[in-house]
Write a protein that holds these residues in place. Structure first.
Motif, PDB file in Angstrom:
ATOM      1  N   PRO A  58       6.617   9.450  -4.292  1.00 20.26           N
ATOM      2  CA  PRO A  58       6.743  10.636  -3.442  1.00 20.26           C
ATOM      3  C   PRO A  58       6.229  10.406  -2.016  1.00 20.26           C
ATOM      4  O   PRO A  58       6.416  11.244  -1.159  1.00 20.26           O
ATOM      5  N   TYR A  59       5.591   9.259  -1.775  1.00 19.87           N
ATOM      6  CA  TYR A  59       5.016   8.991  -0.461  1.00 19.87           C
ATOM      7  C   TYR A  59       5.556   7.656   0.068  1.00 19.87           C
ATOM      8  O   TYR A  59       6.003   6.806  -0.696  1.00 19.87           O
ATOM      9  N   PRO A  60       5.499   7.459   1.376  1.00 21.48           N
ATOM     10  CA  PRO A  60       5.985   6.196   1.955  1.00 21.48           C
ATOM     11  C   PRO A  60       5.184   4.991   1.469  1.00 21.48           C
ATOM     12  O   PRO A  60       3.976   5.084   1.264  1.00 21.48           O
ATOM     13  N   TRP A  61       5.869   3.885   1.307  1.00 24.29           N
ATOM     14  CA  TRP A  61       5.225   2.620   0.977  1.00 24.29           C
ATOM     15  C   TRP A  61       5.286   1.704   2.177  1.00 24.29           C
ATOM     16  O   TRP A  61       6.110   1.893   3.077  1.00 24.29           O
ATOM     17  N   GLU A  81       0.822  -1.212   0.000  1.00 25.71           N
ATOM     18  CA  GLU A  81       0.000   0.000   0.000  1.00 25.71           C
ATOM     19  C   GLU A  81       0.856   1.261   0.000  1.00 25.71           C
ATOM     20  O   GLU A  81       1.940   1.302   0.587  1.00 25.71           O
ATOM     21  N   ASN A  82       0.333   2.295  -0.678  1.00 28.26           N
ATOM     22  CA  ASN A  82       0.937   3.630  -0.669  1.00 28.26           C
ATOM     23  C   ASN A  82      -0.143   4.599  -0.192  1.00 28.26           C
ATOM     24  O   ASN A  82      -0.846   5.211  -0.990  1.00 28.26           O
ATOM     25  N   PRO A  83      -0.315   4.763   1.127  1.00 24.05           N
ATOM     26  CA  PRO A  83      -1.442   5.534   1.650  1.00 24.05           C
ATOM     27  C   PRO A  83      -1.363   7.024   1.359  1.00 24.05           C
ATOM     28  O   PRO A  83      -2.370   7.728   1.429  1.00 24.05           O
ATOM     29  N   GLY A  84      -0.178   7.524   1.017  1.00 19.43           N
ATOM     30  CA  GLY A  84      -0.048   8.951   0.734  1.00 19.43           C
ATOM     31  C   GLY A  84      -0.822   9.394  -0.491  1.00 19.43           C
ATOM     32  O   GLY A  84      -1.073  10.590  -0.675  1.00 19.43           O
ATOM     33  N   THR A  85      -1.230   8.440  -1.322  1.00 20.04           N
ATOM     34  CA  THR A  85      -2.009   8.771  -2.520  1.00 20.04           C
ATOM     35  C   THR A  85      -3.496   8.896  -2.218  1.00 20.04           C
ATOM     36  O   THR A  85      -4.280   9.260  -3.099  1.00 20.04           O
ATOM     37  N   GLY A  86      -3.873   8.558  -0.981  1.00 22.91           N
ATOM     38  CA  GLY A  86      -5.298   8.563  -0.638  1.00 22.91           C
ATOM     39  C   GLY A  86      -5.925   7.191  -0.781  1.00 22.91           C
ATOM     40  O   GLY A  86      -7.036   6.964  -0.299  1.00 22.91           O
ATOM     41  N   LEU A 143      -3.834  -2.584  10.015  1.00 24.79           N
ATOM     42  CA  LEU A 143      -2.693  -1.911  10.622  1.00 24.79           C
ATOM     43  C   LEU A 143      -1.671  -1.586   9.541  1.00 24.79           C
ATOM     44  O   LEU A 143      -1.194  -2.487   8.843  1.00 24.79           O
ATOM     45  N   TYR A 144      -1.348  -0.285   9.391  1.00 27.05           N
ATOM     46  CA  TYR A 144      -0.367   0.107   8.379  1.00 27.05           C
ATOM     47  C   TYR A 144       1.041  -0.045   8.944  1.00 27.05           C
ATOM     48  O   TYR A 144       1.354   0.476  10.014  1.00 27.05           O
ATOM     49  N   TYR A 162      -8.821  -1.930  -3.072  1.00 24.56           N
ATOM     50  CA  TYR A 162      -7.898  -0.792  -3.015  1.00 24.56           C
ATOM     51  C   TYR A 162      -8.651   0.430  -3.515  1.00 24.56           C
ATOM     52  O   TYR A 162      -8.974   0.541  -4.699  1.00 24.56           O
ATOM     53  N   LYS A 163      -8.958   1.362  -2.602  1.00 27.14           N
ATOM     54  CA  LYS A 163      -9.809   2.482  -2.983  1.00 27.14           C
ATOM     55  C   LYS A 163      -9.615   3.658  -2.040  1.00 27.14           C
ATOM     56  O   LYS A 163      -9.006   3.534  -0.971  1.00 27.14           O
ATOM     57  N   ARG A 164     -10.145   4.798  -2.464  1.00 28.18           N
ATOM     58  CA  ARG A 164     -10.208   5.966  -1.581  1.00 28.18           C
ATOM     59  C   ARG A 164     -11.490   5.900  -0.775  1.00 28.18           C
ATOM     60  O   ARG A 164     -12.534   5.464  -1.280  1.00 28.18           O
TER      61      ARG A 164
END
Length: 200
Positions: free
Chosen positions: A154-157, A86-91, A121-122, A178-180
């Protein structure tokens, strides 16, 4: 000269040998049911509960490299740890479907507090040695440490982990999307078919 023991006729000796052989065989046969019971007892003995880890893609791979469907067989009482890249920084984030329409049987498999139940849990990546890579659109690219701020990462993985305890025999399917959170549509769905066997 000393007296010699009387000789046994040849047919009597053969009869004696045959009887001794039968007694030995009967002794062996009498042990066979006992061995069978011991084997059956071991087979029916309760199996220690274990933790199964399931990944739909290799670590640090782009979410689109995830498999769409997997299956797992477990014993009642076992725990399943599902890890999704997951790359949560993308939303976007992985969400476990729990509604009454598409959700899984929560009497058979129960979400655990160790992963904040349905939230998951991330776990951010901690590898910074550059030994891993990710794949975007099928093209392998060098690994970028979390928070590096360089395109295309550009965001944490990291991983989102869901802990599920299987409590009773049966079959159910866990659906991960996988969604916003503010959108109805989802970019990807992975399914885990869970077959739970009785643990006597």
């Amino acid at each position: 000269p000393g007296s010699q023991p009387p000789s046994i006729p040849r047919h009597c000796a053969a009869l004696r040998d045959r009887r001794e052989g039968e007694m030995i065989r009967m002794g062996r046969l009498s042990k066979t049911p006992l061995l069978a019971l011991l084997v059956l007892g071991f087979a029916l003995a309760k199996v220690d509960n274990i933790i199964h880890e399931v990944r739909f893609a290799e670590a640090y791979r782009h979410w689109s490299a995830s498999e769409t469907q997997k299956s797992i067989y477990v014993n009642a009482g076992d725990m399943i740890l599902v890890r999704m890249n997951e790359n949560p920084g993308t939303g976007y984030r992985w969400q476990l479907v729990t509604d009454s329409k598409d959700g899984f049987d929560q009497t058979l498999c129960q979400l655990q507090p160790t992963s904040s139940f349905a939230e998951g849990l991330y776990e951010p990546s901690t590898s910074t040695d550059g030994s891993d890579d990710k794949v975007v659109d099928g093209v392998s690219r060098p690994y970028v440490p979390p928070g590096a701020g360089e395109w295309p990462y550009p965001y944490p993985w990291g991983d989102r982990r869901f802990d599920v305890r299987c409590t009773m025999p049966g079959k159910t399917t866990l659906k991960l999307r996988y969604k916003r959170s503010w959108e109805e549509r989802y970019s990807w769905e992975s399914r885990l078919d869970v077959f739970v066997q009785a643990n006597a």
